[in-house]
Design a protein around this motif. Structure first.
Motif, short mmCIF file in Angstrom:
data_model
loop_
_atom_site.label_atom_id
_atom_site.label_comp_id
_atom_site.label_asym_id
_atom_site.label_seq_id
_atom_site.Cartn_x
_atom_site.Cartn_y
_atom_site.Cartn_z
N ALA A 8 31.13 12.62 20.81
CA ALA A 8 32.20 13.73 21.64
C ALA A 8 31.94 15.08 21.14
N ARG A 9 31.74 15.11 19.85
CA ARG A 9 32.11 16.65 19.21
C ARG A 9 30.40 17.39 19.42
N ARG A 14 28.68 13.62 26.64
CA ARG A 14 29.47 13.71 27.96
C ARG A 14 30.84 14.08 27.41
N GLU A 15 31.43 14.85 28.18
CA GLU A 15 32.97 15.26 27.90
C GLU A 15 33.84 14.03 28.33
N LEU A 16 34.82 13.97 27.39
CA LEU A 16 35.70 12.62 27.72
C LEU A 16 36.59 13.34 28.78
N THR A 17 37.29 12.40 29.77
CA THR A 17 38.00 12.94 30.91
C THR A 17 39.30 11.97 30.97
N ASP A 238 37.68 13.63 18.61
CA ASP A 238 36.86 14.34 17.52
C ASP A 238 36.00 13.28 16.45
N HIS A 245 37.10 8.04 28.44
CA HIS A 245 38.26 8.78 28.84
C HIS A 245 39.10 9.01 27.63
#
Length: 263
Positions: A8-9, A14-17, A238, A245
């Motif tokens: 995720a860094r 994809r961005e966590l939601t 991080d 999510h």
């Protein structure tokens, strides 16, 4: 670390939601798997210093009822320890990262693998005793060395424990975590525990959703995703993760569970 994770860094990942208020399949087709420390419980200086509010236990109990019993605990703690924390509940539980398993209905699967040898335990004890602030936790089938009070020793702890595992426990593996390294039987991980529980009623045929915070939970995350479900990371996004999510901290996780129980 399991395969198939997303960092995720990194740019392009994809961005966590935040998770939806009601996940897919709730309640009739959802299976929920909860880690304890760092997920439902706030981390504490020592494992025996954690505390859980009665209303959180009540929310978990209500969710288990609404899910038809398809709610399980997956934890690095021993089974009796998990039961004491969640008393009076007796949920399906994968303890010691899956080395101990209690199915729905209460039957237990014998602990997997041999416990770490006395020679390894003695060497770890000597190492910890010589460094104030380290804490050795003997769980029977596994042994954990905590360095939360002395984080500056992280590199030394990981290097020395790795050497001791290679010397005294070649059939075991080293599992890093948050300010802890744990030695457990090879092949015992939370992913295997999720797959085992999902193969049996009342979990079979449902959509698995895992809540966890640590590296050990990534095995469960990947198992859930592989079974058509998903995962919620508790804490900062991080590091590489299979979760889609995120919730900020255990307090946010407890609120999400309470709201879901009331939905």
């Amino acid at each position: 670390m399991p395969d198939g994770i997303v960092d995720a860094r990194h740019a392009g990942a994809r961005e966590l939601t935040p998770p939806p208020a009601q996940p897919d399949g709730f309640p009739d087709r959802l299976a929920l798997f909860l880690d304890l420390d760092g997920t439902v419980l706030d981390l504490a200086p020592t494992p025996d210093a954690v505390w859980i509010a009665p209303e959180t236990v009540a929310a978990i109990d209500r969710l288990a009822e609404r899910l038809g019993g398809a709610l399980a605990v997956i934890t690095g703690r021993a089974l009796d320890d998990a039961d004491q924390i969640l008393a009076p509940l007796r949920l399906p539980t994968a303890a010691l990262h899956g080395a101990e398993l209690r199915r729905s209905g209460g039957s237990r699967v014998a602990a997997a693998g041999e416990p770490p040898s006395e020679r390894l335990r003695a060497a770890l004890t000597a190492f910890a005793d010589a460094r104030p602030g380290l804490m050795l936790e003997d769980k029977g089938q596994s042994v954990a060395l905590h360095y939360r009070a002395v984080p500056e020793l992280e590199d030394e702890v990981r290097a020395r424990v790795s050497e001791l595992v290679a010397q005294f426990a070649p059939d075991h593996e080293l599992q890093p975590g948050k300010m802890v390294v744990e030695i457990r039987p090879h092949g015992c991980d939370k992913g295997g525990a999720v797959r085992a529980l999902m193969s049996e009623p009342p979990f079979a045929g449902r959509i698995p959703l895992v809540l966890g915070d640590d590296l050990t939970d990534e095995f469960a995350f990947e198992a859930a995703v592989g079974l058509g479900g998903g995962a919620i990371l508790i804490g900062a996004a991080d590091r590489p993760t299979a979760a889609a999510h995120v919730l900020r901290d255990p307090e946010a996780a407890r609120r999400w569970l309470a709201e879901l129980a009331r939905a």
